[in-house]
Write a protein that holds these residues in place. Structure first.
Motif, PDB file in Angstrom:
ATOM      1  N   THR A 165       0.772  -1.166  -0.072  1.00 54.20           N
ATOM      2  CA  THR A 165       0.118   0.157   0.042  1.00 54.20           C
ATOM      3  C   THR A 165       0.702   1.349   0.052  1.00 54.20           C
ATOM      4  N   SER A 166       0.319   2.568  -0.040  1.00 53.72           N
ATOM      5  CA  SER A 166       0.907   3.921   0.058  1.00 53.72           C
ATOM      6  C   SER A 166       1.991   3.770  -0.820  1.00 53.72           C
ATOM      7  N   LEU A 167       1.693   3.484  -2.334  1.00 50.09           N
ATOM      8  CA  LEU A 167       2.662   3.994  -3.233  1.00 50.09           C
ATOM      9  C   LEU A 167       3.282   5.209  -3.465  1.00 50.09           C
ATOM     10  N   ARG A 168       4.462   5.602  -3.359  1.00 52.84           N
ATOM     11  CA  ARG A 168       4.964   6.489  -3.582  1.00 52.84           C
ATOM     12  C   ARG A 168       6.231   6.793  -4.479  1.00 52.84           C
ATOM     13  N   VAL A 169       6.646   8.081  -4.799  1.00 50.79           N
ATOM     14  CA  VAL A 169       7.734   8.339  -5.467  1.00 50.79           C
ATOM     15  C   VAL A 169       8.457   9.593  -4.936  1.00 50.79           C
ATOM     16  N   SER A 170       9.835   9.585  -5.085  1.00 49.65           N
ATOM     17  CA  SER A 170      10.692  10.846  -4.849  1.00 49.65           C
ATOM     18  C   SER A 170      11.427  11.115  -5.997  1.00 49.65           C
ATOM     19  N   ALA A 171      11.540  12.486  -6.154  1.00 46.78           N
ATOM     20  CA  ALA A 171      12.111  12.837  -7.589  1.00 46.78           C
ATOM     21  C   ALA A 171      13.489  12.553  -7.569  1.00 46.78           C
ATOM     22  N   ASP A 172      14.173  12.850  -6.414  1.00 50.27           N
ATOM     23  CA  ASP A 172      15.841  12.578  -6.220  1.00 50.27           C
ATOM     24  C   ASP A 172      16.069  12.089  -4.674  1.00 50.27           C
ATOM     25  N   PRO A 173      17.134  11.740  -4.407  1.00 48.88           N
ATOM     26  CA  PRO A 173      17.549  11.335  -3.023  1.00 48.88           C
ATOM     27  C   PRO A 173      17.189  12.551  -2.073  1.00 48.88           C
ATOM     28  N   TYR A 174      17.356  13.490  -2.532  1.00 46.99           N
ATOM     29  CA  TYR A 174      17.035  14.515  -1.338  1.00 46.99           C
ATOM     30  C   TYR A 174      15.756  15.220  -1.434  1.00 46.99           C
ATOM     31  N   ALA A 175      14.713  14.926  -2.159  1.00 52.08           N
ATOM     32  CA  ALA A 175      13.427  15.349  -2.156  1.00 52.08           C
ATOM     33  C   ALA A 175      12.503  14.496  -1.306  1.00 52.08           C
ATOM     34  N   GLY A 176      11.276  14.837  -0.941  1.00 51.49           N
ATOM     35  CA  GLY A 176      10.430  14.351  -0.297  1.00 51.49           C
ATOM     36  C   GLY A 176       9.581  13.370  -1.079  1.00 51.49           C
ATOM     37  N   PHE A 177       8.736  12.436  -0.552  1.00 51.24           N
ATOM     38  CA  PHE A 177       7.922  11.482  -1.271  1.00 51.24           C
ATOM     39  C   PHE A 177       6.694  12.277  -1.771  1.00 51.24           C
ATOM     40  N   GLN A 178       6.340  11.997  -2.920  1.00 54.39           N
ATOM     41  CA  GLN A 178       4.876  12.281  -3.360  1.00 54.39           C
ATOM     42  C   GLN A 178       4.039  11.227  -3.515  1.00 54.39           C
ATOM     43  N   PHE A 179       2.886  11.209  -2.716  1.00 55.15           N
ATOM     44  CA  PHE A 179       1.839  10.029  -2.751  1.00 55.15           C
ATOM     45  C   PHE A 179       1.103   9.686  -3.819  1.00 55.15           C
ATOM     46  N   CYS A 180       0.616   8.581  -4.262  1.00 55.50           N
ATOM     47  CA  CYS A 180      -0.369   8.200  -5.335  1.00 55.50           C
ATOM     48  C   CYS A 180      -1.492   8.332  -4.600  1.00 55.50           C
ATOM     49  N   THR A 183      -4.855  14.388  -4.727  1.00 53.10           N
ATOM     50  CA  THR A 183      -5.230  15.339  -6.058  1.00 53.10           C
ATOM     51  C   THR A 183      -4.161  15.524  -7.099  1.00 53.10           C
ATOM     52  N   SER A 184      -2.781  15.559  -6.631  1.00 54.25           N
ATOM     53  CA  SER A 184      -1.821  15.807  -7.726  1.00 54.25           C
ATOM     54  C   SER A 184      -0.992  14.538  -8.080  1.00 54.25           C
ATOM     55  N   VAL A 185      -0.631  14.597  -9.431  1.00 53.54           N
ATOM     56  CA  VAL A 185       0.185  13.515  -9.841  1.00 53.54           C
ATOM     57  C   VAL A 185       1.660  13.675  -9.581  1.00 53.54           C
ATOM     58  N   PRO A 186       2.193  12.705  -9.095  1.00 48.57           N
ATOM     59  CA  PRO A 186       3.711  13.050  -8.636  1.00 48.57           C
ATOM     60  C   PRO A 186       4.620  13.150  -9.818  1.00 48.57           C
ATOM     61  N   VAL A 187       5.514  14.242  -9.854  1.00 48.25           N
ATOM     62  CA  VAL A 187       6.223  14.722 -10.991  1.00 48.25           C
ATOM     63  C   VAL A 187       7.728  14.464 -10.474  1.00 48.25           C
ATOM     64  N   ILE A 188       8.687  13.815 -11.350  1.00 47.54           N
ATOM     65  CA  ILE A 188       9.852  13.741 -11.270  1.00 47.54           C
ATOM     66  C   ILE A 188      10.800  14.417 -12.473  1.00 47.54           C
ATOM     67  N   SER A 189      12.115  14.735 -12.401  1.00 45.71           N
ATOM     68  CA  SER A 189      12.769  15.259 -13.554  1.00 45.71           C
ATOM     69  C   SER A 189      13.535  13.954 -14.171  1.00 45.71           C
ATOM     70  N   SER A 190      13.196  14.036 -15.565  1.00 47.05           N
ATOM     71  CA  SER A 190      13.621  13.140 -16.506  1.00 47.05           C
ATOM     72  C   SER A 190      15.240  12.812 -16.321  1.00 47.05           C
ATOM     73  N   GLU A 191      15.850  13.805 -15.926  1.00 50.80           N
ATOM     74  CA  GLU A 191      17.480  13.748 -15.841  1.00 50.80           C
ATOM     75  C   GLU A 191      17.846  13.322 -14.344  1.00 50.80           C
TER      76      GLU A 191
END
Length: 268
Positions: A165-180, A183-191
């Motif tokens: 449960t509680s799927l989430r993604v962090s844009a980089d090692p120093y960023a906080g997690f964005q939960f699935c 209301t907002s879709v998680p966003v990461i950097s392509s680089e």
């Protein structure tokens, strides 16, 4: 009267010189040998643990029970604090694995930095209960054995874990997690190098649990990452700008859960 000087040496003086030399030599021959410094044994290692594989969490011998989902678990131990064995560059650890008090296999491995690990070879263990112990070795000196550490090998009839449960993604090692699922879709950097994570479907601790993450984009082959359920990293520049989705399932040895729902995210 003959005035020529006589150069006759006195016999007594020569005899005295010989006696002195003999006494000096004798004293040298009978001097006690210099004392050899005693080589003290190394300090015993600390913190023995077991891991089912390189992907699972260490299970310390100091607490709880240890269960291996593999017939070839990894045993490990720490050199200890810097005050322990700091001046022993050749320090190694001897591991002994036994069943019902009967030794099955033993091996001595060098420390890599502060840890020494030994993977039990195939063909030694089966289903059942075993124990291992470890001690430090430095040349011809050894420490005392640490207490026996009991563990169980169970690779069959493993209950399937629950869906994460509680799927989430962090844009980089120093960023906080964005939960699935918000209301907002998680966003990461392509680089960047994002981290994908989830939580176990139950609060019961399971050190053998790993997560299999599938990251997909329509029309492209999925990227699979397997590792700690609480976070697996993806190398930087693995994405191009666009919309992606990921899902995860929990694996406990050869038992697996169902897949979680897909989570959409954007790389930009």
């Amino acid at each position: 009267m003959d005035s020529t000087r006589s150069d006759i040496r006195r016999p007594g003086r020569r005899t005295a010189s010989l006696v002195t030399a003999v006494l000096t030599l004798g004293a040298t021959l009978f001097l006690p040998a210099p004392a050899t410094a005693a080589v003290s044994p190394p300090h015993a290692p600390v913190g023995p643990f077991l891991r089912s594989s390189g992907l699972t969490s260490p299970q310390p011998c100091s607490s709880g029970s240890r269960v291996s989902r593999s017939l070839t678990p990894i045993l490990g131990v720490s050199k200890g604090t810097p005050a322990y064995n700091a001046d022993r560059p050749n320090l190694a650890a001897t591991f002994e694995v036994a069943s019902l008090g009967q030794s099955l296999v033993s091996a001595t491995v060098a420390f890599d930095a502060s840890l020494a690990t030994y993977q039990v070879p195939a063909g030694v263990l089966g289903e059942g209960t075993y124990q291992f112990r470890v001690r430090a070795v430095d040349g011809g000196t050894v420490s005392e054995w640490l207490p026996w550490c009991t563990f169980t090998v169970q690779t069959v009839n493993v209950p399937a874990p629950r869906v994460p449960t509680s799927l989430r993604v962090s844009a980089d090692p120093y960023a906080g997690f964005q939960f699935c699922g918000t209301t907002s879709v998680p966003v990461i950097s392509s680089e960047g190098g994002p981290t994908f994570a989830a939580s176990p479907g139950t609060y019961i601790s399971n050190p053998n649990l790993v997560g299999r993450f599938e990251i997909a984009r329509p029309g492209r082959e999925s990227l699979i990452q397997v590792g700690n359920l609480y976070g697996v990293g993806v190398p930087a520049q693995s994405f191009t700008p666009g919309t992606y989705q990921f899902r995860v399932r929990a694996e406990d040895g050869n038992a697996v859960s169902a897949w979680s729902p897909w989570c959409d995210f954007v790389a930009q």
